[in-house]
Design a protein around this motif. Sequence first.
Motif, short mmCIF file in Angstrom:
data_model
loop_
_atom_site.label_atom_id
_atom_site.label_comp_id
_atom_site.label_asym_id
_atom_site.label_seq_id
_atom_site.Cartn_x
_atom_site.Cartn_y
_atom_site.Cartn_z
N SER A 183 0.86 -1.18 0.00
CA SER A 183 0.00 0.00 0.00
C SER A 183 0.90 1.23 0.00
O SER A 183 2.07 1.15 0.33
N GLY A 184 0.33 2.36 -0.37
CA GLY A 184 1.14 3.57 -0.46
C GLY A 184 2.03 3.53 -1.69
O GLY A 184 1.77 2.77 -2.63
N ASN A 185 3.06 4.35 -1.68
CA ASN A 185 3.96 4.44 -2.84
C ASN A 185 5.40 4.16 -2.42
O ASN A 185 5.83 4.61 -1.36
N PRO A 186 6.15 3.45 -3.24
CA PRO A 186 7.54 3.17 -2.91
C PRO A 186 8.42 4.39 -3.11
O PRO A 186 8.02 5.36 -3.76
N THR A 187 9.60 4.34 -2.53
CA THR A 187 10.60 5.39 -2.73
C THR A 187 11.84 4.77 -3.36
O THR A 187 12.06 3.56 -3.28
N LEU A 188 12.63 5.59 -4.00
CA LEU A 188 13.88 5.11 -4.59
C LEU A 188 14.82 4.59 -3.51
O LEU A 188 14.89 5.16 -2.42
N LEU A 189 15.52 3.52 -3.81
CA LEU A 189 16.52 2.99 -2.89
C LEU A 189 17.79 3.82 -3.00
O LEU A 189 18.29 4.03 -4.11
N THR A 190 18.31 4.27 -1.90
CA THR A 190 19.50 5.11 -1.91
C THR A 190 20.78 4.30 -2.09
O THR A 190 21.84 4.87 -2.29
N THR A 191 20.69 2.98 -2.03
CA THR A 191 21.86 2.12 -2.21
C THR A 191 22.17 1.86 -3.67
O THR A 191 23.14 1.17 -3.99
N PHE A 192 21.34 2.39 -4.57
CA PHE A 192 21.53 2.25 -6.02
C PHE A 192 21.52 3.63 -6.65
O PHE A 192 20.90 4.55 -6.13
N PRO A 193 22.17 3.80 -7.81
CA PRO A 193 22.13 5.10 -8.47
C PRO A 193 20.72 5.40 -8.96
O PRO A 193 19.97 4.49 -9.32
#
Length: 125
Positions: free
Chosen positions: A25-35
């Motif tokens: 549910s909700g929206n994902p965020t970008l992973l900071t461990t990847f460019p």
Amino acid sequence: MADISFGNASAGLTRAMGAFRGVSSGNPTLLTTFPSWNVASITRSSQGVYVVTLNDYSNGSEYMAFVSGYGTLGDTPSLTPGDDEHSHNLAVKTNSSANTITINVKNNDTNSDRDPYEIYFVVYG
């Protein structure tokens, strides 16, 4: 020759890239461990369907998107290569007029939509 590396987004070729974890549910965020580069938002529109909106795309409709990923959200054994649910069916559709790509993740047995553990995408153009 373009320098495509973590430190150089290579604007002449790479239009957007990133990685995210699926959500129920909700929206994902970008992973900071990847460019990541040129991503305004990621929206979960329904189970297994995610829309990535680009910040800017100034090259018109001439681009291609590629996607990969693994695992099933909430299924720990699926994080291990060789598990039946480690891989899944993926599709990506571009919409240049809306500056978006839509990613669809399906169960590799039943073809029902499912939320992934992790997704990686890159847009070239």
